[in-house]
Motif scaffolding. Structure first.
Motif: not given
Length: 146
Positions: A44-71
């Motif tokens: 919800e905090m992310v959604d609020e931050l995105v809604a108030r963005a003062p500049f154009p955003l890309t369709s997605h935003l990087w966060v610290g999500l990472r997948r194991s390379l071996s699984g």
């Protein structure tokens, strides 16, 4: 642009567009890490931050999500537990990087790690958690990924 969370963390939406690894390194140099989401209140905090963005955003935003390379298991680079997920049903890429949507609230999607996207950093280490190490050959040469 920043928001103070109830847990004492500041989250910052960064207007610069970088590939995933450069975004991670930027956050680690200037803040604490790429954002990890621990539950619906964080989303919800992310959604609020995105809604108030003062500049154009890309369709997605990087966060610290990472997948194991071996699984197929996903984790947060911050070291926080992966107790909460909001995957988009259409997320079936083979990329090990993940981001949050800036147009469809509360959805996550795998993205090509080389995409140049806006991103969200947070300041304020989670107590008792150690962020994961990340090695980048591009950092040693001071070049950016393409």
């Amino acid at each position: 642009m920043s928001i103070q969370e109830a847990a004492g963390r500041n989250i910052t939406l960064v207007g610069t567009r970088l590939c995933w690894s450069d975004a991670l390194l930027h956050c680690r140099d200037s803040h604490w890490d790429l954002l990890s989401l621990g539950g619906p209140e964080d989303q919800e905090m992310v959604d609020e931050l995105v809604a108030r963005a003062p500049f154009p955003l890309t369709s997605h935003l990087w966060v610290g999500l990472r997948r194991s390379l071996s699984g197929s298991s996903w984790f947060w680079m911050s070291g926080d537990p992966m107790d909460f997920t909001q995957w988009d049903e259409g997320s079936h890429h083979s990329s090990p990087c993940g981001g949050v949507s800036s147009v469809e609230p509360s959805t996550w999607r795998q993205r090509s790690c080389e995409e140049h996207l806006n991103f969200i950093c947070f300041t304020g280490q989670t107590e008792g958690v150690n962020k994961l190490r990340f090695y980048s050959s591009t950092r040693e040469n001071q070049t950016r990924c393409t």
